[in-house]
Scaffold this active site. Structure first.
Site, PDB file in Angstrom:
ATOM      1  N   GLY A  92       3.956 -17.788  22.493  1.00 35.07           N
ATOM      2  CA  GLY A  92       5.392 -17.796  22.747  1.00 35.07           C
ATOM      3  C   GLY A  92       5.770 -17.040  24.002  1.00 35.07           C
ATOM      4  N   GLY A  94       6.568 -14.258  25.628  1.00 39.39           N
ATOM      5  CA  GLY A  94       6.510 -12.808  25.441  1.00 39.39           C
ATOM      6  C   GLY A  94       7.295 -12.034  26.469  1.00 39.39           C
ATOM      7  N   ARG A  95       7.492 -12.630  27.638  1.00 40.86           N
ATOM      8  CA  ARG A  95       8.278 -11.962  28.695  1.00 40.86           C
ATOM      9  C   ARG A  95       9.165 -12.977  29.412  1.00 40.86           C
ATOM     10  NH1 ARG A  95       4.587 -11.098  34.059  1.00 40.86           N
ATOM     11  NH2 ARG A  95       3.374 -13.025  33.959  1.00 40.86           N
ATOM     12  N   LYS A 115      11.145 -15.475  33.918  1.00 41.33           N
ATOM     13  CA  LYS A 115       9.899 -14.756  33.645  1.00 41.33           C
ATOM     14  C   LYS A 115      10.093 -13.304  34.078  1.00 41.33           C
ATOM     15  CE  LYS A 115       5.792 -16.396  34.553  1.00 41.33           C
ATOM     16  NZ  LYS A 115       4.629 -17.057  35.216  1.00 41.33           N
ATOM     17  N   ASP A 127       4.703  -5.308  27.921  1.00 40.42           N
ATOM     18  CA  ASP A 127       5.981  -4.692  28.264  1.00 40.42           C
ATOM     19  C   ASP A 127       7.064  -5.713  28.581  1.00 40.42           C
ATOM     20  OD1 ASP A 127       5.339  -5.594  30.814  1.00 40.42           O
ATOM     21  OD2 ASP A 127       4.920  -3.602  31.621  1.00 40.42           O
ATOM     22  N   GLY A 128       6.685  -6.993  28.686  1.00 41.36           N
ATOM     23  CA  GLY A 128       7.676  -8.027  28.928  1.00 41.36           C
ATOM     24  C   GLY A 128       8.196  -8.091  30.347  1.00 41.36           C
ATOM     25  N   ARG A 178      13.069 -19.878  37.211  1.00 39.51           N
ATOM     26  CA  ARG A 178      12.416 -21.138  37.554  1.00 39.51           C
ATOM     27  C   ARG A 178      13.075 -22.302  36.839  1.00 39.51           C
ATOM     28  NH1 ARG A 178       6.492 -20.479  34.626  1.00 39.51           N
ATOM     29  NH2 ARG A 178       7.196 -20.745  32.478  1.00 39.51           N
ATOM     30  N   ASP A 254      -1.424 -23.757  26.316  1.00 37.39           N
ATOM     31  CA  ASP A 254      -0.032 -23.350  26.450  1.00 37.39           C
ATOM     32  C   ASP A 254       0.444 -23.444  27.895  1.00 37.39           C
ATOM     33  OD1 ASP A 254      -1.976 -21.029  26.275  1.00 37.39           O
ATOM     34  OD2 ASP A 254      -0.311 -20.031  27.281  1.00 37.39           O
ATOM     35  N   ASP A 264       3.147 -22.312  35.382  1.00 40.03           N
ATOM     36  CA  ASP A 264       2.508 -20.995  35.303  1.00 40.03           C
ATOM     37  C   ASP A 264       1.476 -20.763  36.407  1.00 40.03           C
ATOM     38  OD1 ASP A 264       4.035 -19.939  33.284  1.00 40.03           O
ATOM     39  OD2 ASP A 264       2.755 -20.724  31.702  1.00 40.03           O
TER      40      ASP A 264
END
Length: 487
Positions: A92, A94-95, A115, A127-128, A178, A254, A264
């Site tokens: 998922g 996460g950040r 992001k 820490d995101g 993005r 992912d 990504d």
């Protein structure tokens, strides 16, 4: 002086509405001192966003997720993923956050996604946050990929947050905004299948069909048509990667979209010296995602998608497996045809050339390039000069001249079109040493090198005087190159 009113920005929330089981409502972390570092003004305008407004306080609030329009419903998206072959059931965003959906100038729905916007329930101890360097890397590479004609997520903006990020050292923080056709991934389907909720899986597949592959809705078997469509767009995408020497670096499930867009840009890089074993990522110790492995990995990832879709393909699992296997069987031929066509274009050979002649000629070229550690991008650009009668530029970068001369003679006899070659073989790609120099400067506060690099990469096929340094491979003292994911 007149002051333009703040534009009305409306963000849709179709994903959150239709698939709430895959969306966790969330809010971005505060950005203490937001500062715009990069903005794609053309993209902003296409999305109906005023670039001048985006540079102001309200625009920076949107780009960091700290001030969202009324009615927006930001969410962190749930997905699973095979990471380097091992399955992680709960990854998922996460950040990251999906702020919502916009409609562009051509009427297409686009995700606006962040992001580095802070920890979410999927952060798994992270820490995101994100640092300036990795977010600007995505801006640089995504801009280049779009200019090269490769389907890709796009960087709208990078905003420095004024927050410090702890990695190996303390770094300045940033948020990337993005834009994508969507952020639906193979991992999204895997996560949904793992819930055991077939109706949710069906709703996700319907959402993907409506968003990306509407022709599948008219097929006799819509979910099979969805699988076939994703296989086709991914085969075409990876063929494009291979043709420009792009190495994604982290082809986990992912990181594979259902839309067929590249997503990504972490430990990615462009191959210089041709070698199928080329690996840049610091964490890819076994070379799983090496340049030459990318088609095989794509096929493997698509097999995982097929597995996840099995309940929608047929009530009988055995029959569903047969159907999925047949659909996957199209990947190799589709990829092969797409890559062969890319190489035909790169070598300027005429359409209608016998396939066996073309394939043999291309296959004979690869050992010449590999044995001489020939720069992939420079070679094909120099080859167009040879098509015009001047073979010295290309002869100057190849070691085995007798073998090359024999190849050139047979190639020229087929009538290559030099002008057509210049339209598909770039002069400029994100050279790794230039990317690193620009990111180091930006981290230290100087955005000039990044801005100049992006400006060059926006027109990759147009050779311009004074930009020779942007077309040259890394100097010998640059050494071997390693990239890092930035988390």
């Amino acid at each position: 002086m007149s002051v333009a009113p703040s534009p009305t920005v409306r963000l849709g929330h179709r994903f959150a509405d239709e698939l709430p089981e895959l969306a966790v409502p969330w809010q971005a972390a505060e950005a203490p001192e937001p500062r715009l570092l990069a903005l794609d003004e053309e993209l902003a305008a296409d999305l109906g966003l005023d670039p001048a407004w985006l540079r102001g306080p309200e625009g920076l609030g949107l780009l960091t997720g700290t001030v969202v329009p009324e009615g927006a419903r930001p969410v962190a998206q749930a997905y699973s993923g095979h990471q380097f072959g091992g399955f992680s059931p709960r990854l998922g965003d996460g950040r990251a956050l999906l702020l919502g959906e916009l409609v562009d100038g051509r009427g297409r729905t686009r995700d606006l996604h962040l992001k580095g916007s802070g920890r979410t329930p999927f952060a798994r101890g992270g820490d995101g946050l994100a640092a300036v360097g990795p977010m600007l890397r995505e801006h640089v590479v995504a801009t280049a990929m779009h200019a090269l004609g490769v389907p890709t997520t796009r960087s709208l903006a990078v905003v420095g947050t004024g927050r410090k990020v702890q990695r190996e050292t303390v770094l300045p923080g940033a948020v990337l905004a993005r834009v994508a056709s969507s952020h639906l991934r193979v991992g999204t389907v895997q996560y949904t299948r793992a819930t055991g909720d077939t109706e949710l899986l069906r709703r996700l597949a319907d959402h993907a069909i409506d968003r990306h592959h509407p022709a599948a809705r008219e097929a006799a078997a819509p979910y099979l048509a969805l699988l076939e469509s994703v296989v086709a767009v991914q085969a075409a995408l990876v063929a494009q990667w291979m043709s420009i020497g792009f190495v994604h670096g982290v082809m986990n499930t992912d990181n594979m979209t259902l839309s067929g867009e590249t997503i990504d840009y972490g430990p990615c890089a462009f191959m210089e010296a041709f070698d199928p074993a080329t690996v840049f990522s610091s964490i890819d110790e076994g070379g799983r995602y090496a340049y030459g492995n990318q088609p095989v990995v794509a096929e493997w990832n698509l097999a995982r998608l097929a597995e996840a879709l099995l309940p929608l393909l047929d009530e009988s699992e055995d029959r569903a497996i047969e159907i999925a296997t047949e659909a996957l069987g199209a990947f190799r031929s589709t990829y092969s045809a797409a890559f062969t066509e890319r190489m035909r274009l790169k070598t300027g050979l005429p359409a209608g050339l016998a396939e066996d002649v073309l394939v043999r000629l291309v296959d004979e070229l690869f050992p010449i390039l590999r044995s001489g550690h020939v720069d992939w991008t420079s070679f094909f650009r120099a080859l167009s000069a040879a098509a015009r009668g001047d073979a010295e530029p290309v002869r100057g970068i190849v070691l085995d001249l007798p073998v090359l001369d024999d190849w050139l003679e047979r190639w020229r006899a087929l009538g290559p079109d030099a002008d057509a070659m210049d339209r598909v073989n770039p002069v400029y790609v994100p050279r790794n040493h230039l990317v690193e120099e620009a990111l180091d400067a930006a981290t230290a506060g100087d955005l000039g090198p990044v801005e100049r690099l992006v400006d060059v990469l926006r027109a990759p096929y147009d050779e311009r005087p004074g930009l020779e340094a942007y077309a040259a491979p890394a100097p010998p003292d640059f050494g071997s190159y390693t990239t890092y994911c930035g988390t």
